[in-house]
Design a protein around this motif. Sequence first.
Motif, PDB file in Angstrom:
ATOM      1  N   PHE A  37       0.852  -1.176   0.000  1.00 22.41           N
ATOM      2  CA  PHE A  37       0.000   0.000   0.000  1.00 22.41           C
ATOM      3  C   PHE A  37       0.890   1.229   0.000  1.00 22.41           C
ATOM      4  CE2 PHE A  37      -4.186  -1.861   0.861  1.00 22.41           C
ATOM      5  CZ  PHE A  37      -3.813  -3.146   1.216  1.00 22.41           C
ATOM      6  N   GLN A  39       0.844   5.680   0.746  1.00 24.05           N
ATOM      7  CA  GLN A  39       0.118   6.840   1.244  1.00 24.05           C
ATOM      8  C   GLN A  39       0.954   8.081   1.030  1.00 24.05           C
ATOM      9  OE1 GLN A  39      -1.261   6.622   5.318  1.00 24.05           O
ATOM     10  NE2 GLN A  39      -2.865   8.117   4.897  1.00 24.05           N
ATOM     11  N   LYS A  43      -3.244  12.404   1.608  1.00 18.31           N
ATOM     12  CA  LYS A  43      -4.105  11.494   0.846  1.00 18.31           C
ATOM     13  C   LYS A  43      -4.363  10.221   1.642  1.00 18.31           C
ATOM     14  CE  LYS A  43      -2.873  13.092  -3.775  1.00 18.31           C
ATOM     15  NZ  LYS A  43      -2.461  12.669  -5.142  1.00 18.31           N
ATOM     16  N   GLU A  44      -5.387   9.520   1.237  1.00 14.24           N
ATOM     17  CA  GLU A  44      -5.698   8.254   1.894  1.00 14.24           C
ATOM     18  C   GLU A  44      -4.744   7.166   1.404  1.00 14.24           C
ATOM     19  OE1 GLU A  44     -10.501   8.830   2.645  1.00 14.24           O
ATOM     20  OE2 GLU A  44      -9.762   7.230   1.348  1.00 14.24           O
ATOM     21  N   ARG A  45      -4.597   6.176   2.240  1.00 15.47           N
ATOM     22  CA  ARG A  45      -3.801   5.009   1.855  1.00 15.47           C
ATOM     23  C   ARG A  45      -4.483   4.307   0.684  1.00 15.47           C
ATOM     24  NH1 ARG A  45      -3.428   1.076   6.638  1.00 15.47           N
ATOM     25  NH2 ARG A  45      -5.582   0.653   6.026  1.00 15.47           N
ATOM     26  N   GLU A  46      -3.674   3.861  -0.262  1.00 18.13           N
ATOM     27  CA  GLU A  46      -4.250   3.171  -1.406  1.00 18.13           C
ATOM     28  C   GLU A  46      -3.532   1.857  -1.679  1.00 18.13           C
ATOM     29  OE1 GLU A  46      -3.957   4.958  -5.265  1.00 18.13           O
ATOM     30  OE2 GLU A  46      -1.929   5.728  -4.913  1.00 18.13           O
ATOM     31  N   ALA A  61      -3.387  -2.671  -8.522  1.00 22.39           N
ATOM     32  CA  ALA A  61      -4.220  -1.514  -8.798  1.00 22.39           C
ATOM     33  C   ALA A  61      -4.129  -1.214 -10.289  1.00 22.39           C
ATOM     34  CB  ALA A  61      -3.740  -0.317  -7.982  1.00 22.39           C
ATOM     35  N   ARG A 105      -7.403  -6.108  -1.563  1.00 23.06           N
ATOM     36  CA  ARG A 105      -7.340  -4.671  -1.836  1.00 23.06           C
ATOM     37  C   ARG A 105      -7.743  -3.815  -0.638  1.00 23.06           C
ATOM     38  NH1 ARG A 105      -7.060  -4.122  -7.497  1.00 23.06           N
ATOM     39  NH2 ARG A 105      -7.354  -6.129  -8.539  1.00 23.06           N
TER      40      ARG A 105
END
Length: 123
Positions: A37, A39, A43-46, A61, A105
Motif C-alpha cells: 500500500f 500513502q 491522501k488516503e492510503r491506497e 491496482a 485490496r
Amino acid sequence: QVQLVESGGGLVQAGGSLILSCAASGRTFSSYAIGWFRQAPGKEREFVAAISWTDSGTYYADSVKGRFTISRDNAKNTVYLQMSSLRTEETAVYSCAAGRSTYYRDGRQYSYWGQGTQVTVSS
C-alpha cells in the motif's frame, strides 16, 4: 505474530525504477498474503499490489498494471515490489502488510504492517 520490514525506497527520477523489499519474521510467512500500500501526504492510503498465500496469485491496482510486479520468495521470507516507469504522483510512503483474508485490496483486512519506506519520484 509476523514482523515486517520494508527497504529499497529512495529518490528516483520520473521514468526510473526501484525494487522494494518486505522482509518478514516468523515461520508461518508462507501462509500469509502480502499486500503493498502507499500513502502520500494528505491522501488516503491506497492499494498497490498483493500476492496471495494460496497460489501466489497476484493483484494490482489499475494504475500500476504493466509497470509494477509483485513476487515472493518464501525461502527468504521476502516479498518484492518491482516498480518501473515511476511517476511523480507516485511519491509516497510504501508499506507492506500481511494478512490471511482474500480481500487483498482492503487494507483493513491485514493484520500486520511494516513501518514503511519513502519513495520520492522527482521530475
